[in-house]
Design a protein around this motif. Structure first.
Motif, short mmCIF file in Angstrom:
data_model
loop_
_atom_site.label_atom_id
_atom_site.label_comp_id
_atom_site.label_asym_id
_atom_site.label_seq_id
_atom_site.Cartn_x
_atom_site.Cartn_y
_atom_site.Cartn_z
N TYR A 170 0.81 -1.22 0.00
CA TYR A 170 0.00 0.00 0.00
C TYR A 170 0.84 1.27 0.00
CZ TYR A 170 -3.25 -3.60 1.59
OH TYR A 170 -3.99 -4.75 1.72
N LEU A 191 -1.65 1.50 -4.79
CA LEU A 191 -1.98 0.11 -4.44
C LEU A 191 -2.84 0.02 -3.19
CD1 LEU A 191 1.20 -1.86 -5.49
CD2 LEU A 191 -0.89 -1.38 -6.77
N LYS A 224 -5.69 0.81 -3.14
CA LYS A 224 -7.00 0.35 -3.63
C LYS A 224 -7.21 -1.15 -3.41
CE LYS A 224 -7.95 -0.79 -8.23
NZ LYS A 224 -8.28 -0.45 -9.59
N TYR A 225 -6.13 -1.88 -3.14
CA TYR A 225 -6.23 -3.32 -2.92
C TYR A 225 -6.29 -3.69 -1.44
CZ TYR A 225 -5.21 -3.42 -7.86
OH TYR A 225 -5.28 -3.21 -9.21
N HIS A 263 -7.78 -7.03 0.34
CA HIS A 263 -7.87 -8.10 -0.66
C HIS A 263 -6.60 -8.95 -0.62
CE1 HIS A 263 -11.43 -6.61 -2.75
NE2 HIS A 263 -10.94 -5.39 -2.54
N CYS A 318 -4.01 -10.74 -2.83
CA CYS A 318 -3.57 -10.47 -4.20
C CYS A 318 -2.53 -11.49 -4.67
CB CYS A 318 -2.94 -9.08 -4.29
SG CYS A 318 -4.01 -7.72 -3.82
N SER A 325 -12.71 -13.92 -7.33
CA SER A 325 -12.69 -12.45 -7.25
C SER A 325 -13.91 -11.92 -6.52
CB SER A 325 -12.55 -11.81 -8.63
OG SER A 325 -13.66 -12.10 -9.44
N ARG A 329 -7.60 -10.52 -5.97
CA ARG A 329 -7.19 -9.60 -7.01
C ARG A 329 -5.89 -10.11 -7.62
NH1 ARG A 329 -11.67 -8.77 -6.33
NH2 ARG A 329 -12.69 -6.82 -5.75
N LEU A 376 -2.75 -8.91 -10.07
CA LEU A 376 -2.05 -7.76 -10.63
C LEU A 376 -0.95 -8.27 -11.55
CD1 LEU A 376 -3.23 -7.00 -7.74
CD2 LEU A 376 -1.58 -5.16 -7.75
N ASP A 422 -6.31 -7.06 -13.40
CA ASP A 422 -5.65 -5.77 -13.61
C ASP A 422 -4.25 -5.91 -14.24
OD1 ASP A 422 -7.89 -4.71 -12.45
OD2 ASP A 422 -6.95 -4.36 -10.50
N LYS A 467 -4.19 -9.74 3.10
CA LYS A 467 -5.14 -8.62 3.18
C LYS A 467 -4.54 -7.38 3.83
CE LYS A 467 -9.35 -11.36 3.24
NZ LYS A 467 -10.60 -11.64 3.96
#
Length: 165
Positions: free
Chosen positions: A11, A25, A27-28, A31, A33, A60, A66, A68, A98, A140
């Motif tokens: 983040y 990042l 935004k994740y 989640h 990933c 998802s 997510r 990436l 993404d 997360k």
């Protein structure tokens, strides 16, 4: 963040998406990933794209997974295309996760996010990325918790992912 050693999580970074737009990042947050380097002309592309699409479709919505994907042309020149060509390849393979701008994952021009990922989850023979489709699982809280090499099939990541949902 240019000093990846000071980062607390993914983040702390922003990256450019495949269209050149800046994406924090953050935004994740919350989640799980999978962050990986992709290459459309690599021999591993067909199976990895297919299985990543299956993972994304299965988890998802239900689990918040997510994916990436970072195109990289550092291994046998297997990602020579433009952003538009990479998007077209992804579309043909039904990839809806993404995609970000093409980056370097090794060497002097390594993207800071990838320096951080490698620092947090070093490889067996060294921290460098050895080939396309190296996969990092991020929990997360934004912490890289596992690293899987190109030979690990995305479908085989489910057991690992379940630990973090």
């Amino acid at each position: 963040m240019s000093n990846y050693k000071m980062a607390q999580s993914i983040y702390d970074f922003s990256v450019n998406d495949i269209d050149g737009n800046r994406v924090p990042l953050e935004k994740y947050r919350g989640h799980v990933c999978i962050i990986l380097n992709v290459a459309s002309q690599c021999g591993l592309a067909k199976s990895n794209y297919s299985e990543l699409v299956d993972l994304y479709e299965a988890y998802s919505d239900s689990k918040g997974l997510r994916i990436l994907a970072f195109p990289c042309n550092q291994f046998a020149g297997a990602e020579p295309g433009s952003g538009a060509e990479i998007c077209e390849f992804a579309k043909r393979h039904k990839a809806r996760f993404d995609f970000f701008e093409k980056i370097n994952v090794n060497g002097a021009d390594t993207h800071p996010l990838w320096k951080y990922l490698k620092h947090e989850q070093g490889g067996i023979l060294g921290d460098f990325v050895k080939w396309n489709y190296t996969k990092f699982i991020v929990d997360k809280k934004g912490k890289p918790v596992e690293r899987h090499g190109p030979n690990v099939s995305p479908k085989d990541l489910v057991t690992s992912l379940e630990k973090y949902w």
